[in-house]
Motif scaffolding. Sequence first.
Motif, PDB file in Angstrom:
ATOM      1  N   SER A 115      44.401   6.061 -20.244  1.00 41.92           N
ATOM      2  CA  SER A 115      44.193   5.371 -19.135  1.00 41.92           C
ATOM      3  C   SER A 115      43.109   4.060 -19.294  1.00 41.92           C
ATOM      4  CB  SER A 115      43.493   5.951 -17.803  1.00 41.92           C
ATOM      5  OG  SER A 115      43.291   5.302 -16.775  1.00 41.92           O
ATOM      6  N   PRO A 116      43.958   2.774 -19.485  1.00 42.78           N
ATOM      7  CA  PRO A 116      43.189   1.834 -19.715  1.00 42.78           C
ATOM      8  C   PRO A 116      42.473   1.067 -18.889  1.00 42.78           C
ATOM      9  CG  PRO A 116      45.489   1.218 -19.845  1.00 42.78           C
ATOM     10  CD  PRO A 116      45.460   2.489 -19.632  1.00 42.78           C
ATOM     11  N   ASP A 117      42.912   1.325 -17.466  1.00 38.42           N
ATOM     12  CA  ASP A 117      42.350   0.838 -16.217  1.00 38.42           C
ATOM     13  C   ASP A 117      42.619   1.966 -15.287  1.00 38.42           C
ATOM     14  OD1 ASP A 117      44.446  -1.657 -16.707  1.00 38.42           O
ATOM     15  OD2 ASP A 117      44.790  -0.237 -15.158  1.00 38.42           O
ATOM     16  N   LYS A 118      42.383   1.775 -14.181  1.00 42.42           N
ATOM     17  CA  LYS A 118      42.692   2.674 -12.993  1.00 42.42           C
ATOM     18  C   LYS A 118      43.889   2.583 -12.465  1.00 42.42           C
ATOM     19  CE  LYS A 118      40.906   1.160  -8.771  1.00 42.42           C
ATOM     20  NZ  LYS A 118      39.907   1.494  -7.395  1.00 42.42           N
ATOM     21  N   ALA A 119      44.716   1.591 -12.811  1.00 42.96           N
ATOM     22  CA  ALA A 119      46.051   1.154 -12.156  1.00 42.96           C
ATOM     23  C   ALA A 119      47.140   1.656 -13.181  1.00 42.96           C
ATOM     24  CB  ALA A 119      46.247  -0.127 -12.225  1.00 42.96           C
TER      25      ALA A 119
END
Lengths: 115, 111
Positions: free
Chosen positions: A68-72
């Motif tokens: 998960s590189p970012d929460k999106a």
Amino acid sequence: DTAVSQTPKYLVTQMGNDKSIKCEQNLGHDTMYWYKQDSKKFLKIMFSYNNKELIINETVPNRFSPKSPDKAHLNLHINSLELGDSAVYFCASSPRVGPRTEKLFFGSGTQLSVL
Amino acid sequence: SQQGEEDPQALSIQEGENATMNCSYKTSINNLQWYRQNSGRGLVHLILIRSNEREKHSGRLRVTLDTSKKSSSLLITASRAADTASYFCAPWGSGYSTLTFGKGTMLLVSP
């Protein structure tokens, strides 16, 4: 605009290969999930991430590695694919996880066929 | 087990008829959700009923919840061919880690 989008929709590959499935949500949700649906339609949770942090790992073989590189975004990488990995993989998101969990929003699925 | 179990596994009716499917679960819950899955698609949330509610309506959908029997039912009135899909229930309780699903009820509505 698609709320939860995952790519590719179809993935056909040989045993032993490594493949990735990508998922993105534009709903601003904190929590994302990967589910696996087998041929008998049984839908099983694999992973859950809350704000980029792994919170659930349901005894999935370590050949499966979520990132998960970012929460999106929540991607799923699968190493050394096996015949039994053939299934439909669904990404989902929800505003949050907790005692008052709310509804899940699902992507349209990735049908993985391992030959 | 935290998942709900849907019954029957398959249901076949004619357009215009009502369809009823049931869900049983094993532990105390805060709420229970119903989802629909059209062929080749992801699940879509239909309705959520809280543990202090006995009945809830949304359009042609009616959901009941009996916490003493640990069961819920989903009624689709005046069914249409477009209602053909699989329906899943998902109970949620304070000790649950995530929503868990069973095998669903496959509903076939014939014109």
